[in-house]
Structures are given as C-alpha cells and as structure tokens.
Design a protein around this motif. Structure first.
Motif, PDB file in Angstrom:
ATOM      1  N   ARG A 184      -7.199 156.634 -84.590  1.00 63.88           N
ATOM      2  CA  ARG A 184      -8.203 157.064 -83.630  1.00 63.88           C
ATOM      3  C   ARG A 184      -8.560 158.528 -83.860  1.00 63.88           C
ATOM      4  O   ARG A 184      -7.787 159.280 -84.472  1.00 63.88           O
ATOM      5  N   GLN A 206     -14.620 149.258 -71.134  1.00 61.28           N
ATOM      6  CA  GLN A 206     -15.151 150.492 -71.711  1.00 61.28           C
ATOM      7  C   GLN A 206     -14.087 151.581 -71.803  1.00 61.28           C
ATOM      8  O   GLN A 206     -14.414 152.754 -71.959  1.00 61.28           O
ATOM      9  N   TRP A 208     -11.707 151.707 -74.111  1.00 61.27           N
ATOM     10  CA  TRP A 208     -11.098 151.737 -75.434  1.00 61.27           C
ATOM     11  C   TRP A 208     -11.497 152.969 -76.238  1.00 61.27           C
ATOM     12  O   TRP A 208     -12.601 153.467 -76.131  1.00 61.27           O
ATOM     13  N   ARG A 209     -10.561 153.439 -77.047  1.00 57.48           N
ATOM     14  CA  ARG A 209     -10.850 154.452 -78.058  1.00 57.48           C
ATOM     15  C   ARG A 209     -10.639 153.775 -79.411  1.00 57.48           C
ATOM     16  O   ARG A 209      -9.517 153.452 -79.788  1.00 57.48           O
ATOM     17  N   ASN A 210     -11.716 153.540 -80.104  1.00 60.98           N
ATOM     18  CA  ASN A 210     -11.664 152.738 -81.327  1.00 60.98           C
ATOM     19  C   ASN A 210     -10.951 153.450 -82.471  1.00 60.98           C
ATOM     20  O   ASN A 210     -11.055 154.667 -82.628  1.00 60.98           O
ATOM     21  N   ASN A 235     -14.470 149.226 -83.857  1.00 61.03           N
ATOM     22  CA  ASN A 235     -13.028 149.387 -84.053  1.00 61.03           C
ATOM     23  C   ASN A 235     -12.627 148.844 -85.425  1.00 61.03           C
ATOM     24  O   ASN A 235     -12.878 147.684 -85.741  1.00 61.03           O
ATOM     25  N   THR A 256     -14.414 146.423 -80.067  1.00 60.93           N
ATOM     26  CA  THR A 256     -13.326 147.208 -79.464  1.00 60.93           C
ATOM     27  C   THR A 256     -12.003 146.594 -79.922  1.00 60.93           C
ATOM     28  O   THR A 256     -11.986 145.520 -80.540  1.00 60.93           O
ATOM     29  N   GLU A 258      -9.976 145.094 -78.080  1.00 62.51           N
ATOM     30  CA  GLU A 258      -9.690 143.931 -77.252  1.00 62.51           C
ATOM     31  C   GLU A 258      -9.786 142.662 -78.089  1.00 62.51           C
ATOM     32  O   GLU A 258     -10.700 142.503 -78.901  1.00 62.51           O
ATOM     33  N   SER A 261     -13.147 140.756 -78.101  1.00 63.58           N
ATOM     34  CA  SER A 261     -14.333 141.606 -77.982  1.00 63.58           C
ATOM     35  C   SER A 261     -15.507 141.079 -78.805  1.00 63.58           C
ATOM     36  O   SER A 261     -16.669 141.215 -78.414  1.00 63.58           O
ATOM     37  N   ARG A 265     -19.063 140.177 -77.219  1.00 63.49           N
ATOM     38  CA  ARG A 265     -20.307 140.782 -77.675  1.00 63.49           C
ATOM     39  C   ARG A 265     -21.368 139.702 -77.962  1.00 63.49           C
ATOM     40  O   ARG A 265     -22.549 139.874 -77.636  1.00 63.49           O
TER      41      ARG A 265
END
Length: 268
Positions: A184, A206, A208-210, A235, A256, A258, A261, A265
């Motif tokens: 990250r 929202q 998450w830090r990819n 991510n 993300t 997740e 995800s 999407r």
C-alpha cells in the motif's frame, strides 16, 4: 504385543478424530483435510509408545498435538536447479502466533536440509535472485514486514526496502537489479491524524486502501524511495510477475481487496 498395539491404535485414532472434530467446531466449521491419515499416523505413534517402558502410560491425542505439527511451504528451486529453498512454519501456542524460518536443501540429497534463517521473526516468501547467489524474502523483523536479502550460502540478512507500509509480495526483475513490490501507499497526513485520534468511522465498501505495484532498486540503501507503477485506483493482488525480458509486468487486479469486489462492481 501386536494385539495390544492394534487396540491402542484403534482407541487413539478415535480420540484423535474427536479432538479434531472439537477443533473444527471451535474454528467455526474449519474443514480438516485427510483426518483419517493424520489420526492413523498419530495413533500408530501412540501405540508404539505404549510398548516402550519409558512411555508406558498412553495418553489421548490433544489439541496441543495438532499445533505441534510443522509444515513445509513455498518451495523455490534455484536457477541452477541444484538447491531448493522453502519455509518451515509452526505455531508458538503459548505466544499465540505463527512463526516460520527459511531452509535450504540439495535437490540430489547429497546434503541434509539446513536452516537459512534463525531469527525470532517470521521469514516467508523466499525468492532466488536470477544469478542464484542471493535469496530475497519477506520478514517482520523490525516490526514492519519488509524485503530482506541474504547470501544463498548463509550469513547475516540485510534489509532491501524500508517502505512505510508492510510489503505483501516481492519478485526479482530478470536483470537482478530491481525488485517488484506489492504494498500500500504510505498514509497521508489526514489518514494518520484519523488513526491517531481513533476517528475510525467509514462508509462500507469505501474503507479500503488498495495495494499498489512499486519498483525498488537493489542496493545498499534500503531507505531509497520506491517508484510507483500503479496509482491505487485498483487493488493489485500478490502475484504480479515480470516478462522474461523485464519490459512488461503481468498482474491481477480487483476494484478493492474485498473478496467479492469484482462481482459487486459488475452489479453496479
């Protein structure tokens, strides 16, 4: 004596299966692979121990015995196909943590396997340099998981990166002078402020830090900043790879970290 061993094996295997079933229930429905094999082997040891005078008192298979098993993982063959480096993982039950060291062995069996690292930290993901002289790996020695490197013949390990975030994966470039890193981006000042003030509210989906792709030059200065290859809008998963000529990089990305995800999407 043979009949006694058989009876002990049968009883021990039953207790073993009960212990593994209890362990699976405690673990939220964890599926135990090949329990009959594990229990049969364990029961055989219990049965043999029962005919040894020093171990005349047999005991049941306990949860501690499950955690006593060590596992071999992530085998990597050296470029000259003479050695294999791998991790040995075990559980420090009293310390409530998993640990792992790196080991190396001769493929032809001419030498017994030997430990390459001995640190109390967990060392994982060994990767041979293209010339086979060095092994890079991930280690949390120092607290934050970074890329470390050491001679394939042993000796002291040295840090190769000093990124402010934990490194998730590493791969050597074909030229041996660069490393591909998955990690990250460092916290922004605003993110650091919120963490310190325990301002941890977020909007679901929202938070998450990819993970991003970075390139690090291999040298004597681990504090050298990494060059970003992706901007964090997706991510990057921990299996990116160089093309043989080092000109391109293949990667797998999701919106993300997740698990679903990508499907989410599509639904959006």
């Amino acid at each position: 004596v043979t009949d006694t061993v058989k009876e002990e094996n049968h009883a021990g295997a039953g207790r073993c299966r009960s212990a593994l079933s209890a362990f699976a229930a405690m673990s939220g429905g964890l599926t135990m692979k090949r329990p009959s094999f594990i229990c049969g082997a364990a029961a055989a040891f219990v049965g043999l121990a029962s005919v040894t005078p020093a171990l005349a008192q047999a005991r049941g298979f306990a949860l501690d015995d499950v955690f006593a098993f060590k596992s071999v993982r992530d085998l990597r063959v050296s470029p000259d196909a003479k050695l294999v480096v791998f991790t040995v993982r075990w559980t420090e039950l009293r310390e409530n943590r998993n640990a792992s060291d790196l080991w190396v062995a001769a493929i032809d069996g001419s030498q017994p396997p030997r430990p390459l690292t001995f640190d109390a930290a967990s060392d994982v993901s060994p990767r041979w340099s293209p010339d086979g002289r060095m092994v890079a790996f991930l280690s949390d020695r120092g607290g934050n998981r970074q890329v470390w490197g050491m001679s394939a013949s042993g000796g002291e390990a040295r840090p190769l990166t000093a990124h402010k975030e934990a490194v998730a994966a590493v791969a050597w470039a074909p030229d041996g002078g660069r490393l591909l890193i998955v990690a990250r981006a460092p916290e922004t000042d605003e993110e650091a402020r919120r963490r310190q003030e325990k301002d941890d509210g977020y909007l679901a989906g929202q938070q998450w830090r990819n993970d991003r792709l970075w390139v690090a030059e291999v040298g004597d200065d681990p504090d050298r900043s990494l060059d970003p290859l992706t901007d964090g809008r997706v991510n990057v998963q921990a299996n990116a790879a160089w093309s043989p000529d080092g000109a391109r990089i293949a990667l797998v990305a999701s919106p993300t970290p997740e698990a679903d995800s990508s499907e989410d999407r599509k639904a959006q």
